[in-house]
Structures are given as C-alpha cells and as structure tokens.
Design an enzyme around this catalytic site. Structure first.
Site, short mmCIF file in Angstrom:
data_model
loop_
_atom_site.label_atom_id
_atom_site.label_comp_id
_atom_site.label_asym_id
_atom_site.label_seq_id
_atom_site.Cartn_x
_atom_site.Cartn_y
_atom_site.Cartn_z
N ASN A 16 -0.43 0.29 4.18
CA ASN A 16 -0.05 0.96 5.43
C ASN A 16 -1.21 1.80 5.98
O ASN A 16 -1.42 1.85 7.19
CB ASN A 16 1.19 1.84 5.22
N HIS A 112 9.29 4.84 4.90
CA HIS A 112 10.16 4.58 3.74
C HIS A 112 10.68 3.14 3.84
O HIS A 112 11.09 2.70 4.92
CB HIS A 112 11.33 5.57 3.75
#
Ligand code: GAR
Length: 194
Positions: A16, A112
C-alpha cells in the site's frame, strides 16, 4: 496548491505504501511521501522507501535494548513524525497502536482489510481478518479507509469497497483479492482528503 506532506507508517511488505509512492510520483496525488516509519526490524516497506529515496526510520518495538518501556518507543516514533510536520499520516499495514497525543495532534488514517465495523478491532489484522471472514461464511468482504481515533478500527469511515468472497477461497486468495482493491482505495482516500 502546495504539495502536502504525508508520513506513512508500515510494519510489513508495504504494497500500500508503494501504491502511494507511485501515485505521488505520477501526480495522481498532489503530495510527497516525506518519510516512512516502521515498528518492525527489516520490514520490506523500509526497502521500498530507500529505493524511492524517501527518509525511513526503523524503530523496532521489540528491541528491548533501545526501548526498555513502551513510552520510549512511542517517543521515538513521535519524534520521527514531528521531524517532518506531516499534513497527513497514513497507517498502511501498521501494527502498533498510536498514542493519544499523535492521533489528536495529526490527521491520521488507516487502511483495514475488511468492511468495518465487521472484522475490526483488537486482534483483527492481516491474515487473521481473512480467516475470520471465511470462518463466518461471508459472501463478501472488502477494504475500508477510516480516520484513526483512540480506539482500534473505530474512527469514522472515509471510503469502503466491497470484494466478493469466492467459493474455495483461502485466507491467502482472499487477502490477495482484497489487497488489490486496497491499492486503489488508499489512493482514492488520500485524494479525497488532500
Ligand atoms: C493490508 O492488507 C492492510 O489492510 C492490513 O495489512 C496489510 C498490509 O499490506 N492492515 C491491517 O490489517 C491493519 N489492521 P502491505 O504491507 O502490503 O501494504
């Protein structure tokens, strides 16, 4: 508009983080990744930072010689953040809980790998999330970007995207499908906020 400064905190592979590095480099976000901080020795995220010429800090939370008490670790992380005065802090697979001072002082967001509030909170991270989703017989999962408050995965939701759970999925196959979605979602969220 001035280029915003982002500090990314990551404990693991940093895919990410890479997505944000690429988005900053190709102009998809009007931001610069000012620093990368990891709480794990040898996290690959630190290598990604080095390859991109981004200052990086390894504060291994489990290094008792450096951090006799938790406060010492928290201070080291906070000092590294403060040194860059970021406009935004992004938790990208970061496994330590940030102290109250940091989440109240800065704008902090987290990605998340589930559709929060489902499968969030203490103990739900990485592979454990996907195992729980499969064990519960869910037919869809997804990813969430949310503000970080003093709780665990409890801050306001910024953006979410659904991902199907396929018959025969394992934690690994589901994690890979969700992660692919995360890479776009994290950039979308940062774009929305800057
Ligand atoms: C991502 O799936 C992220 O959502 C998850 O860890 C992975 C990190 O991957 N975060 C959590 O579970 C936080 N509770 P990456 O290091 O390749 O970006």
């Amino acid at each position: 508009m001035a280029v915003k400064k982002i500090v990314v905190l990551a404990s693991g592979g940093g895919s990410n983080l890479q997505s944000l590095i690429d988005a900053a480099e190709n102009g998809a976000i009007n931001a610069r990744i000012a620093a990368v901080i990891s709480d794990r020795r040898g996290a690959f995220a630190l290598e990604r930072a080095k390859s991109a010429g981004i200052p990086s800090y390894e504060h291994d939370r489990f290094d008792k010689a450096r951090f006799a008490v938790r406060d010492d670790f928290d201070r080291a992380v906070a000092d590294s953040i403060d040194a860059h005065a970021p406009d935004l802090i992004v938790l990208a697979g970061y496994l330590s809980i940030l102290p109250r001072e940091t989440v109240t002082r800065y704008r902090v967001i987290n990605i998340h790998p589930s559709l929060l509030p489902k499968f969030g909170g203490m103990g739900f991270y990485g592979r454990k999330v996907h195992e729980a989703v499969i064990a519960a017989g869910e037919t869809e999962s997804g990813a969430t970007v949310h503000y970080v408050d003093e709780g665990v995965d409890t801050g306001g939701i910024i953006v979410q995207e659904r991902v199907p759970v396929m018959p025969g999925d394992t934690a690994e196959t589901l994690a890979a499908r969700v992660l692919e979605t995360e890479h776009n979602l994290i950039v979308t969220a940062v774009k929305m906020l800057l």
